[in-house]
Write a protein that holds these residues in place. Sequence first.
Motif, PDB file in Angstrom:
ATOM      1  N   GLN A   1       9.767   1.068   8.602  1.00 11.74           N
ATOM      2  CA  GLN A   1      10.102   1.864   7.327  1.00 11.74           C
ATOM      3  C   GLN A   1      11.809   1.893   7.461  1.00 11.74           C
ATOM      4  O   GLN A   1      12.236   2.263   8.753  1.00 11.74           O
ATOM      5  CB  GLN A   1       9.748   3.100   7.283  1.00 11.74           C
ATOM      6  CG  GLN A   1       8.284   3.340   6.849  1.00 11.74           C
ATOM      7  CD  GLN A   1       7.768   4.508   6.498  1.00 11.74           C
ATOM      8  OE1 GLN A   1       8.766   5.241   6.330  1.00 11.74           O
ATOM      9  NE2 GLN A   1       6.409   4.461   6.298  1.00 11.74           N
ATOM     10  N   LEU A   2      12.549   1.721   6.439  1.00 12.22           N
ATOM     11  CA  LEU A   2      13.912   1.664   6.626  1.00 12.22           C
ATOM     12  C   LEU A   2      14.329   2.804   6.885  1.00 12.22           C
ATOM     13  O   LEU A   2      15.557   3.293   7.024  1.00 12.22           O
ATOM     14  CB  LEU A   2      14.507   0.991   5.125  1.00 12.22           C
ATOM     15  CG  LEU A   2      14.066  -0.437   5.051  1.00 12.22           C
ATOM     16  CD1 LEU A   2      14.751  -1.172   3.910  1.00 12.22           C
ATOM     17  CD2 LEU A   2      14.479  -1.303   6.177  1.00 12.22           C
ATOM     18  N   GLY A   3      13.529   4.087   6.559  1.00  8.32           N
ATOM     19  CA  GLY A   3      14.125   5.203   6.820  1.00  8.32           C
ATOM     20  C   GLY A   3      14.428   5.654   8.331  1.00  8.32           C
ATOM     21  O   GLY A   3      15.105   6.228   8.521  1.00  8.32           O
ATOM     22  N   ALA A   4      13.687   4.878   9.096  1.00  5.67           N
ATOM     23  CA  ALA A   4      13.933   4.608  10.434  1.00  5.67           C
ATOM     24  C   ALA A   4      15.381   4.399  10.880  1.00  5.67           C
ATOM     25  O   ALA A   4      15.995   4.949  11.522  1.00  5.67           O
ATOM     26  CB  ALA A   4      12.867   4.117  11.396  1.00  5.67           C
ATOM     27  N   VAL A   5      15.565   3.027  10.323  1.00  4.54           N
ATOM     28  CA  VAL A   5      17.003   2.887  10.209  1.00  4.54           C
ATOM     29  C   VAL A   5      18.079   3.688   9.760  1.00  4.54           C
ATOM     30  O   VAL A   5      19.092   3.643  10.337  1.00  4.54           O
ATOM     31  CB  VAL A   5      17.179   1.350   9.735  1.00  4.54           C
ATOM     32  CG1 VAL A   5      18.314   0.601   9.834  1.00  4.54           C
ATOM     33  CG2 VAL A   5      16.176   0.350  10.113  1.00  4.54           C
TER      34      VAL A   5
ATOM     35  N   VAL B   1      18.122   3.570  -0.844  1.00  3.89           N
ATOM     36  CA  VAL B   1      17.127   2.560  -0.433  1.00  3.89           C
ATOM     37  C   VAL B   1      15.922   2.343  -0.991  1.00  3.89           C
ATOM     38  O   VAL B   1      15.396   1.081  -1.130  1.00  3.89           O
ATOM     39  CB  VAL B   1      16.713   3.165   1.205  1.00  3.89           C
ATOM     40  CG1 VAL B   1      15.924   2.278   1.985  1.00  3.89           C
ATOM     41  CG2 VAL B   1      18.069   3.440   2.059  1.00  3.89           C
ATOM     42  N   HIS B   2      15.219   3.407  -1.648  1.00  7.92           N
ATOM     43  CA  HIS B   2      14.119   3.217  -2.526  1.00  7.92           C
ATOM     44  C   HIS B   2      14.247   2.256  -3.848  1.00  7.92           C
ATOM     45  O   HIS B   2      13.329   1.652  -4.016  1.00  7.92           O
ATOM     46  CB  HIS B   2      13.451   4.530  -2.968  1.00  7.92           C
ATOM     47  CG  HIS B   2      13.101   5.516  -1.517  1.00  7.92           C
ATOM     48  ND1 HIS B   2      11.788   5.048  -0.958  1.00  7.92           N
ATOM     49  CD2 HIS B   2      13.606   6.447  -0.771  1.00  7.92           C
ATOM     50  CE1 HIS B   2      11.638   5.949   0.072  1.00  7.92           C
ATOM     51  NE2 HIS B   2      12.701   6.887   0.012  1.00  7.92           N
ATOM     52  N   LYS B   3      15.324   2.560  -4.392  1.00  4.47           N
ATOM     53  CA  LYS B   3      15.747   1.689  -5.420  1.00  4.47           C
ATOM     54  C   LYS B   3      16.439   0.411  -5.337  1.00  4.47           C
ATOM     55  O   LYS B   3      16.564  -0.285  -6.029  1.00  4.47           O
ATOM     56  CB  LYS B   3      16.708   2.714  -6.349  1.00  4.47           C
ATOM     57  CG  LYS B   3      16.205   3.803  -6.972  1.00  4.47           C
ATOM     58  CD  LYS B   3      17.128   4.643  -7.891  1.00  4.47           C
ATOM     59  CE  LYS B   3      16.565   5.930  -8.359  1.00  4.47           C
ATOM     60  NZ  LYS B   3      17.471   6.600  -9.142  1.00  4.47           N
TER      61      LYS B   3
ATOM     62  N   THR C   1       0.774  -1.109   0.067  1.00  2.35           N
ATOM     63  CA  THR C   1       0.071  -0.129   0.093  1.00  2.35           C
ATOM     64  C   THR C   1       0.851   1.317   0.039  1.00  2.35           C
ATOM     65  O   THR C   1       0.530   2.177  -0.586  1.00  2.35           O
ATOM     66  CB  THR C   1      -0.964   0.020   1.238  1.00  2.35           C
ATOM     67  OG1 THR C   1      -0.135  -0.125   2.382  1.00  2.35           O
ATOM     68  CG2 THR C   1      -1.743  -1.301   1.067  1.00  2.35           C
ATOM     69  N   SER C   2       1.978   1.087   0.722  1.00  2.00           N
ATOM     70  CA  SER C   2       2.736   2.288   0.964  1.00  2.00           C
ATOM     71  C   SER C   2       3.829   2.638  -0.232  1.00  2.00           C
ATOM     72  O   SER C   2       4.218   3.799  -0.568  1.00  2.00           O
ATOM     73  CB  SER C   2       3.605   2.367   2.171  1.00  2.00           C
ATOM     74  OG  SER C   2       4.281   1.429   2.284  1.00  2.00           O
ATOM     75  N   GLY C   3       4.327   1.420  -0.795  1.00  2.01           N
ATOM     76  CA  GLY C   3       5.339   1.378  -1.956  1.00  2.01           C
ATOM     77  C   GLY C   3       6.497   1.717  -1.440  1.00  2.01           C
ATOM     78  O   GLY C   3       7.580   2.118  -2.225  1.00  2.01           O
TER      79      GLY C   3
ATOM     80  N   ASP D   1      21.321 -10.165   1.005  1.00  8.47           N
ATOM     81  CA  ASP D   1      21.608 -10.296  -0.496  1.00  8.47           C
ATOM     82  C   ASP D   1      22.051  -9.115  -1.065  1.00  8.47           C
ATOM     83  O   ASP D   1      22.131  -8.993  -2.383  1.00  8.47           O
ATOM     84  CB  ASP D   1      20.298 -10.753  -0.842  1.00  8.47           C
ATOM     85  CG  ASP D   1      19.144  -9.318  -0.292  1.00  8.47           C
ATOM     86  OD1 ASP D   1      19.537  -8.289   0.162  1.00  8.47           O
ATOM     87  OD2 ASP D   1      17.841  -9.657  -0.992  1.00  8.47           O
ATOM     88  N   GLY D   2      22.852  -8.311  -0.270  1.00  6.17           N
ATOM     89  CA  GLY D   2      23.519  -7.071  -0.686  1.00  6.17           C
ATOM     90  C   GLY D   2      22.351  -5.967  -1.062  1.00  6.17           C
ATOM     91  O   GLY D   2      23.121  -4.826  -1.284  1.00  6.17           O
ATOM     92  N   LYS D   3      21.225  -5.725  -0.780  1.00  3.46           N
ATOM     93  CA  LYS D   3      20.402  -4.753  -1.147  1.00  3.46           C
ATOM     94  C   LYS D   3      20.400  -3.991   0.235  1.00  3.46           C
ATOM     95  O   LYS D   3      20.894  -4.066   1.415  1.00  3.46           O
ATOM     96  CB  LYS D   3      18.873  -5.269  -1.102  1.00  3.46           C
ATOM     97  CG  LYS D   3      18.581  -6.165  -2.296  1.00  3.46           C
ATOM     98  CD  LYS D   3      17.044  -6.320  -2.380  1.00  3.46           C
ATOM     99  CE  LYS D   3      16.877  -7.179  -3.796  1.00  3.46           C
ATOM    100  NZ  LYS D   3      15.349  -7.643  -3.608  1.00  3.46           N
ATOM    101  N   THR D   4      20.272  -2.523  -0.179  1.00  4.37           N
ATOM    102  CA  THR D   4      20.480  -1.429   0.611  1.00  4.37           C
ATOM    103  C   THR D   4      19.387  -1.352   1.755  1.00  4.37           C
ATOM    104  O   THR D   4      18.217  -1.251   1.482  1.00  4.37           O
ATOM    105  CB  THR D   4      20.658   0.020   0.012  1.00  4.37           C
ATOM    106  OG1 THR D   4      21.685  -0.110  -1.079  1.00  4.37           O
ATOM    107  CG2 THR D   4      20.918   1.027   0.839  1.00  4.37           C
ATOM    108  N   VAL D   5      19.861  -1.377   2.917  1.00  3.35           N
ATOM    109  CA  VAL D   5      18.808  -1.134   4.077  1.00  3.35           C
ATOM    110  C   VAL D   5      18.982   0.051   4.555  1.00  3.35           C
ATOM    111  O   VAL D   5      17.728   1.011   4.808  1.00  3.35           O
ATOM    112  CB  VAL D   5      19.126  -2.284   5.195  1.00  3.35           C
ATOM    113  CG1 VAL D   5      18.121  -1.906   6.461  1.00  3.35           C
ATOM    114  CG2 VAL D   5      19.209  -3.705   4.733  1.00  3.35           C
TER     115      VAL D   5
END
Length: 697
Positions: free
Chosen positions: A180-184, A217-219, A152-154, A205-209
């Motif tokens: 939300q990863l923005g909090a991290v 983070v968004h991409k 829902t939030s995307g 898996d190497g993805k940005t947290v």
Amino acid sequence: MRINRLVIVGGILAALVPTILLGLGFTLKMRSWLIDTTIRQQEAFVAEASIYIDRVLTDHANALDFAASQIAGGTAGLADSSPMLRALKTSFPLFDRVLLANLEGIVEAAEPNQAENGQSPLGINISDRGYFREALRASKAVIDPAVFIGRTSGLPLMAIAAPVKAADGRVTGVVFATIQLGAVTELTSRLNLGRTGHAVIAARDGKTVAHPQEDFVHKQFSFVGLPIWQHLARGPSGTIENYADEAGAARFAAFSTIPATGWRIWMSQTHGEINEVFTQRLLEAAIWPLVSLLGGAILAFLLARVIAAPITRLQETADAIAGGDLDRRAPEAGPAEVARLAGAVNAMAQALQHRIERERAARASIEATVNEYGRYAERVAGGDFTERLEVGNAGDLERLGHALNSMSGSLALLIGEIRQATNQLGSASAEILAATTQQAAATAEEAAAVQQMASSVHELRQAGDAMANRTQTLLEVAQKTETVAETGLQSVEDTVRMVEDGRQRLETLAERVIGFSERTHEIAELNATVGELAEKSNLLAVNASIEAAKAGEAGRGFAVVASEVKELADQSKTASAQVRRIISEIQRSAQAAVIAAEQYARSADASVATSRQSGAAISMLSSRVTEASQTARQNLMAAEQQQASIEQIALAVDNIESSSAQTVAATGQVEQSARSLHDLARSLDAIVGRISLRQGS
């Protein structure tokens, strides 16, 4: 370079070289210390940050587990647990949304109950989510390390889930919360050193947290293909002295692992910033080396003035003496060393003056004697050994004159002896040359014979190799044939055994078919009885119908029963006819089966007899093949022994051939040496003849 300039330059270098060495050492040590200190700070920061993030996530997981236990212990259903979810969201603001789902994965309660796009999350199916399945499987609170995009939030999110377990231990649902990863990222943004320092978190898996730039983070930017990921794979924690970041900048970093999720967190800083800091500190500390260098230059200038003046005067005196003015003397003034040097130069000039005068007188005498000795040596070199030098009292030259006279006499005697030896050498070399020529011809003939014998032995060895190969092939074929014969014999025995077994089973089956056929006769008799009963029942039903018609209205019910009995009798007759037909078919099939079984038994007996005859033939063939295999093996052993003997003979012949070739070569060399010796003897005879002729004249 003048001495005053040399002293000045030496003083400056004396001050500059230590300063440069100290500066280089300080530079290397300072930069290494600065990078090491920064890396140690980064290492401490990321270790504390990993522990802090792990503690925060663990506390939230424990809180979610506690809320799940409270929901399970309450009287309200899953749909009425919104107050507990609201309290959990209020107490832990890091949670973006807290939801409750049943065992089918359908969301039944949520806080807040409305998403950013205005839609309600109630009714959403999350059964395909990994954290939902992991919470049901583990039966405890789990922290999902994977990063996913909210429906829902995307936005990129992470999840924590805990099962709702009833008092009997049965799981009734799953309560989960998203962060939300923005909090991290906000938590990690507090970790920074200097102007370019920042912290980054990446999933397994190497993805940005978490990243200072939110686009990463968004991409869902992945670090797997970058050099930093190779360093992170070395262990759970450590340091990286140099790597290229995602923008290509050179950085150094320290990294650690968050235990709860397995995420990698690293804190880095660019080498360019460290170089700027280092350059600034180096410029601040450079003032004192410059001051020391200036002081050294001033002291070197003053020292040069004190030392250079006496040395300059001494240099002028030395130049005059070198120019031939031996009466010139240097002033003995200035520093003690320079004064002693001036006195030594004056004494040297005086001694040099006296020595030159003595050498002039001795040179004239020596020149006359040397000229006479030279003329004598020229006569001796021309072959005149009759004269002798008149040696006077000339010191070392007197010994040289006696030596020249002795040498002339010895040479005369030596030439006489050489002439005799030359004559003897000429006759001996002629004899040696003739004998060597004969020996060379004989050796060549012997070498040709040895080569022919070696060729024959090699042909014999090739024939032996071919025979051994054919014997080996015959042995392999015999062994394979023996194996095939054994396999065929075993197959025949198995076939006989299987045919006999099948014959016995078929006899048993025939007996059972006969018994079954006898049973069908009994069934036929019973079926005849049933037919008779059906006829009687039909007759009885007709009589009952007649009697019911006579009874009128009172016998109507009895008429219905009579009708049903008649219909049942008709069905029984029909069934009896079908049973008779089926029994007839069964009896015909049984008779055909018995006949086929008897035919198969006779065929099986014939097959067994034929198979036993084949087994006897194969057994006899196997024994013959075994005898042939043993004979081939004995032939192969004999061929191998014969080939070994031929190899030894061939090796010996090769050695003889090699020795013969060496002998031919050596004989040729001896013949050539003999010719050279003969030519040398003739040359010596000619030379000695010329000398003796000149001496005789």
